[in-house]
Design an enzyme around this catalytic site. Structure first.
Site, PDB file in Angstrom:
ATOM      1  N   LYS A 167     -20.475  -1.322  37.589  1.00 61.15           N
ATOM      2  CA  LYS A 167     -20.604  -0.304  38.636  1.00 61.15           C
ATOM      3  C   LYS A 167     -19.536   0.757  38.424  1.00 61.15           C
ATOM      4  CE  LYS A 167     -22.403  -3.550  42.134  1.00 61.15           C
ATOM      5  NZ  LYS A 167     -23.677  -3.047  42.612  1.00 61.15           N
ATOM      6  N   HIS A 187     -22.567  -7.778  36.588  1.00 65.30           N
ATOM      7  CA  HIS A 187     -22.966  -6.387  36.776  1.00 65.30           C
ATOM      8  C   HIS A 187     -22.042  -5.632  37.725  1.00 65.30           C
ATOM      9  CE1 HIS A 187     -25.103  -7.760  40.409  1.00 65.30           C
ATOM     10  NE2 HIS A 187     -25.119  -6.514  40.781  1.00 65.30           N
ATOM     11  N   ASP A 197     -22.703 -17.931  43.455  1.00 65.47           N
ATOM     12  CA  ASP A 197     -23.528 -16.749  43.183  1.00 65.47           C
ATOM     13  C   ASP A 197     -22.688 -15.479  43.172  1.00 65.47           C
ATOM     14  OD1 ASP A 197     -25.917 -15.240  42.858  1.00 65.47           O
ATOM     15  OD2 ASP A 197     -26.044 -14.881  45.008  1.00 65.47           O
ATOM     16  N   GLU A 237     -24.077  -8.706  52.853  1.00 69.15           N
ATOM     17  CA  GLU A 237     -25.415  -8.217  52.501  1.00 69.15           C
ATOM     18  C   GLU A 237     -26.351  -8.450  53.680  1.00 69.15           C
ATOM     19  OE1 GLU A 237     -26.437  -8.744  48.032  1.00 69.15           O
ATOM     20  OE2 GLU A 237     -25.591 -10.643  48.661  1.00 69.15           O
ATOM     21  N   HIS A 297     -18.723 -12.110  40.735  1.00 75.11           N
ATOM     22  CA  HIS A 297     -18.448 -10.710  41.049  1.00 75.11           C
ATOM     23  C   HIS A 297     -17.110 -10.462  41.769  1.00 75.11           C
ATOM     24  CE1 HIS A 297     -22.517 -10.445  39.842  1.00 75.11           C
ATOM     25  NE2 HIS A 297     -23.080 -10.726  40.987  1.00 75.11           N
TER      26      HIS A 297
HETATM   27  C1  BG6 Z   1     -26.491 -10.804  42.288  1.00 73.76           C
HETATM   28  C2  BG6 Z   1     -26.604 -11.991  43.205  1.00 73.76           C
HETATM   29  O1  BG6 Z   1     -25.750 -11.147  41.157  1.00 73.76           O
HETATM   30  O2  BG6 Z   1     -25.854  -9.749  42.961  1.00 73.76           O
HETATM   31  C3  BG6 Z   1     -27.386 -11.604  44.441  1.00 73.76           C
HETATM   32  O3  BG6 Z   1     -27.265 -13.064  42.538  1.00 73.76           O
HETATM   33  C4  BG6 Z   1     -26.768 -10.378  45.096  1.00 73.76           C
HETATM   34  O4  BG6 Z   1     -27.446 -12.698  45.354  1.00 73.76           O
HETATM   35  C5  BG6 Z   1     -26.575  -9.266  44.078  1.00 73.76           C
HETATM   36  O5  BG6 Z   1     -27.635  -9.951  46.131  1.00 73.76           O
HETATM   37  C6  BG6 Z   1     -25.834  -8.081  44.660  1.00 73.76           C
HETATM   38  O6  BG6 Z   1     -25.791  -7.063  43.707  1.00 73.76           O
HETATM   39  P1  BG6 Z   1     -25.848  -5.539  44.093  1.00 73.76           P
HETATM   40  O7  BG6 Z   1     -25.683  -4.785  42.826  1.00 73.76           O
HETATM   41  O8  BG6 Z   1     -27.165  -5.312  44.754  1.00 73.76           O
HETATM   42  O9  BG6 Z   1     -24.709  -5.348  45.043  1.00 73.76           O
END
Ligand code: BG6
Length: 485
Positions: free
Chosen positions: A184, A180, A237, A218, A242
């Site tokens: 963005k 995902h 993860d 985070e 990402h």
């Molecule tokens: C997810 C992870 O794919 O992405 C999570 O499993 C993480 O651990 C999250 O918190 C962060 O995504 P975003 O869009 O909130 O930055």
């Protein structure tokens, strides 16, 4: 209902089989996302069949969907839109088996002339292949696309085996592996920024760029995800998915065209040029208190934090370190890419002028949905003498007045999968290569070091980047879109 220009959405009505329909991701992102895509007119027609282990009926599923919209939709839910959307929901429990699912899909398809199927597998890794088998047994492979959630394996061997098993049922072009972060808006803006402007592309290389940071701290803890996290950790993860995908966009060569195949090819070339991740270039951390959390092994060695240095050994990037960092329960939630430029060859500014005192000049992308960019440089402080300060040019998406048009990452990606557009999805080849470069680290991970919740990670992160420094925390906050700071 807002009407969207023709050509943006898929050509055919869509029948969505949403496996894991009552789970967390589905309630937070997928159901609200599909509601928005439907009501805003992006999808011409769509029926959603929820599938999960829960033994509920269609009204039970509608109640869950409504609850999800009320809790998680970022936009107002109009009653008329909900009534229409609810009519298009159906539900099949796993326990009812493939025949019941096939019958539900047939019923949905009868409502349309020609249609296409999208299977969304929003399930934990161990449930992905059983879900694929269910779809095959229900004979739902034809005219379909399948969207898969990470993690795509836990190492090279498991990723190769997962891909091989998937390919027994679905052809590669039917598979959409979702990351995902690539959905963005600012991630795509990296491409626009690089490839639409004559100013930046010429300096996008080792001759001008000193180092790059991709930093995604985070503040979140693990909530109820500790069981998942115990088998994953921060590297699997976040990084192998990402952060590496963002790195691929940032570092790739200009593609021959903005089409899915050329873009994937360039991204995969970056991954092919990556050097293996060596344990000595990695700091693994765990916040104090993690081992006491419910569902966590009291002797757990799982990292809740990771920082690492990686290198892309090609003509554009040889010798430029890329520093990546992410972790839970850190001091701030941020998602930035920061590109530091090389210093000028000679400084003629007097000692004490402040030149270089606040790090090199740099370009920063904020990957939040309401994205921002800034170009920071040294300029003269007004008044006598020659004192320098770090100044910045900033752009915020808010400035365009179009912030309401931003699609959330999942919305954008679901829409692209329905249109059959692979541009923002990852490929089997790319994923396998990323696991391959991860092998030295996975085989001999350095010990986890403790860090205090609310900090920026273990102390050794500073040695990792020395003689450079982490850009976060920012010395100056972003300017607010309304002016002021
Ligand atoms: C997810 C992870 O794919 O992405 C999570 O499993 C993480 O651990 C999250 O918190 C962060 O995504 P975003 O869009 O909130 O930055």
């Amino acid at each position: 209902m807002k009407k969207i220009a023709a050509g943006v959405g898929p050509r055919y009505p869509q029948v969505v089989v949403l496996v894991g329909a009552t789970g967390d991701l589905s309630r937070r992102k997928l159901l609200p996302g599909m509601f928005h895509l439907s009501t805003a007119g992006f999808i011409p027609a769509c029926r959603i069949i929820g599938v999960s282990l829960d033994e509920i009926d269609v009204d039970g599923f509608r109640a869950i969907a409504r609850g999800a919209l009320d809790q998680f939709s970022t936009r107002k839910v109009e009653e008329a839109d909900w009534t229409q959307f609810a009519q298009n929901l159906d539900y099949v429990s796993m326990a009812d088996g493939p025949e019941a699912l096939a019958a539900a899909v047939r019923r949905a398809e009868e409502a349309f002339g020609e249609s296409r199927r999208v299977h969304y597998l929003s399930v934990p890794p161990n449930a992905a292949l059983p879900a694929v088998r269910l779809l095959a047994e229900a004979d739902l492979v034809e005219r379909s696309r399948v969207i898969m959630e990470k993690p795509f394996g836990v190492d090279l061997a498991s990723a190769v085996s997962l891909n091989a098993r998937l390919h027994e049922v679905f052809a590669e072009e039917q598979i959409f592996r979702i990351d995902h972060f690539l959905g963005k808006e600012p991630a795509q803006n990296i491409l626009a920024f690089r490839l639409a402007n004559g100013l930046f592309e010429p300096i996008w290389n080792r001759n001008f760029i000193d180092h790059v940071q991709i930093d995604v701290p985070e503040t979140l803890g693990l909530g109820r995800r500790s069981a998942f996290y115990e088998s994953t950790g921060a590297y699997r993860d976040m990084v192998v998915t990402h952060l590496f995908q963002i790195l691929g966009f940032m570092a790739m060569e200009p593609p021959t065209s903005l089409e899915p195949v050329p873009i994937s090819e360039e991204k995969n070339k970056v991954f092919r040029s990556m050097l293996p991740i060596e344990p000595r270039d990695v700091v693994r951390g765990q916040y104090t208190g993690y081992r006491q959390e419910e569902g966590v092994d009291p002797e757990s060695d799982v990292e809740t934090f990771i920082a690492l240095k990686c290198s892309i050994d090609n003509w554009r990037w040889a010798g430029v370190p890329f520093f990546l960092r992410t972790g839970k329960r850190l001091a701030e939630g941020q998602r930035i890419i920061s590109i530091a430029f090389r210093e000028p060859p000679k400084s003629m500014f007097p000692v004490g002028s402040g030149v270089g005192a606040q790090g090199p000049d740099h370009l920063t992308f904020d990957l939040a949905d309401a994205s921002k960019m800034s170009l920071s440089f040294y300029g003269k402080r007004p008044g006598p003498g020659m004192r320098l300060d770090k100044l910045s040019l900033q752009f915020a998406m808010h400035d365009t007045g179009l912030i309401g048009d931003v699609l959330e990452a999942y919305e954008r990606l679901i829409l692209d999968a329905m249109r059959g557009d692979h541009t923002l999805f990852t490929t089997a080849e790319g994923i396998e290569r990323l696991w391959q470069v991860s092998t030295p680290l996975l085989e001999a991970p350095p010990p986890v070091r403790l860090y205090e919740p609310g900090s920026w990670g273990p102390k050794s992160i500073h040695q990792l980047v020395a003689p450079h420094a982490w850009r976060l925390p920012f010395e100056r906050a972003w300017r607010s879109p309304t002016g002021g700071t």
